[in-house]
Write a protein that holds these residues in place. Sequence first.
Motif, PDB file in Angstrom:
ATOM      1  N   THR A  25     -58.126 -32.307 -75.572  1.00  0.00           N
ATOM      2  CA  THR A  25     -57.556 -31.203 -73.955  1.00  0.00           C
ATOM      3  C   THR A  25     -56.151 -31.615 -73.955  1.00  0.00           C
ATOM      4  OG1 THR A  25     -59.446 -31.064 -72.109  1.00  0.00           O
ATOM      5  CG2 THR A  25     -59.385 -29.060 -74.155  1.00  0.00           C
ATOM      6  N   GLU A  27     -52.768 -31.514 -71.597  1.00  0.00           N
ATOM      7  CA  GLU A  27     -52.054 -30.394 -70.486  1.00  0.00           C
ATOM      8  C   GLU A  27     -50.559 -30.515 -70.552  1.00  0.00           C
ATOM      9  OE1 GLU A  27     -51.928 -30.455 -66.008  1.00  0.00           O
ATOM     10  OE2 GLU A  27     -53.361 -29.551 -66.231  1.00  0.00           O
ATOM     11  N   ASP A  30     -45.572 -26.593 -71.636  1.00  0.00           N
ATOM     12  CA  ASP A  30     -45.331 -25.119 -71.506  1.00  0.00           C
ATOM     13  C   ASP A  30     -45.730 -25.830 -72.839  1.00  0.00           C
ATOM     14  OD1 ASP A  30     -42.704 -25.702 -73.367  1.00  0.00           O
ATOM     15  OD2 ASP A  30     -42.398 -26.045 -71.550  1.00  0.00           O
ATOM     16  N   GLU A  31     -46.011 -24.463 -74.045  1.00  0.00           N
ATOM     17  CA  GLU A  31     -46.698 -24.634 -74.951  1.00  0.00           C
ATOM     18  C   GLU A  31     -45.839 -25.350 -75.921  1.00  0.00           C
ATOM     19  OE1 GLU A  31     -48.204 -20.722 -75.797  1.00  0.00           O
ATOM     20  OE2 GLU A  31     -49.436 -20.463 -74.212  1.00  0.00           O
ATOM     21  N   GLU A  32     -44.407 -24.784 -76.146  1.00  0.00           N
ATOM     22  CA  GLU A  32     -43.648 -25.589 -77.544  1.00  0.00           C
ATOM     23  C   GLU A  32     -43.796 -27.101 -76.708  1.00  0.00           C
ATOM     24  OE1 GLU A  32     -42.900 -22.542 -74.876  1.00  0.00           O
ATOM     25  OE2 GLU A  32     -43.172 -21.407 -76.091  1.00  0.00           O
ATOM     26  N   LEU A  34     -45.840 -29.109 -76.387  1.00  0.00           N
ATOM     27  CA  LEU A  34     -47.121 -29.420 -76.844  1.00  0.00           C
ATOM     28  C   LEU A  34     -46.938 -29.299 -78.297  1.00  0.00           C
ATOM     29  CD1 LEU A  34     -50.089 -31.075 -77.074  1.00  0.00           C
ATOM     30  CD2 LEU A  34     -50.877 -28.507 -76.291  1.00  0.00           C
ATOM     31  N   ALA A  35     -46.478 -27.995 -78.704  1.00  0.00           N
ATOM     32  CA  ALA A  35     -46.612 -28.035 -80.752  1.00  0.00           C
ATOM     33  C   ALA A  35     -45.756 -28.702 -81.021  1.00  0.00           C
ATOM     34  CB  ALA A  35     -45.845 -26.505 -80.396  1.00  0.00           C
ATOM     35  N   THR A  51     -54.910 -25.655 -83.663  1.00  0.00           N
ATOM     36  CA  THR A  51     -54.746 -25.607 -82.156  1.00  0.00           C
ATOM     37  C   THR A  51     -55.035 -23.947 -81.611  1.00  0.00           C
ATOM     38  OG1 THR A  51     -52.026 -26.497 -82.341  1.00  0.00           O
ATOM     39  CG2 THR A  51     -52.018 -24.728 -80.394  1.00  0.00           C
ATOM     40  N   ARG A  53     -55.038 -21.429 -78.048  1.00  0.00           N
ATOM     41  CA  ARG A  53     -54.851 -21.711 -77.364  1.00  0.00           C
ATOM     42  C   ARG A  53     -56.396 -20.638 -76.552  1.00  0.00           C
ATOM     43  NH1 ARG A  53     -54.143 -19.889 -71.928  1.00  0.00           N
ATOM     44  NH2 ARG A  53     -52.116 -19.173 -71.809  1.00  0.00           N
TER      45      ARG A  53
END
Length: 68
Positions: A25, A27, A30-32, A34-35, A51, A53
Motif C-alpha cells: 500500500t 500514499e 493523486d492517482e495519476e 502513483l500510476a 492496481t 482503488r
Amino acid sequence: MALSPAGIKFKDLYWTVGEYDLVATFEAPDEETLAAALLALAAQGNLRTTTLRAFTAEEMRGVIAKAT
C-alpha cells in the motif's frame, strides 16, 4: 520516476498466498502520480502490478450518496 521525489510514501507490505505474492500500500498525492510511478517501475521489466482503488468508509458513503 522515483517514488519519494514524486511524493509517494510506501505504507505497508503484506505477503500473501494465492494468485498474488505481495500486496503493498502506498500514499500518493493523486492517482495519476502513483500510476505513472508504477508504469515507470514496470517498464524496467522486473515488476508486474495490479492496481486496486480502495475507499475509506467516509469515501464510500459519498459514493453511495451519489448513486442514490
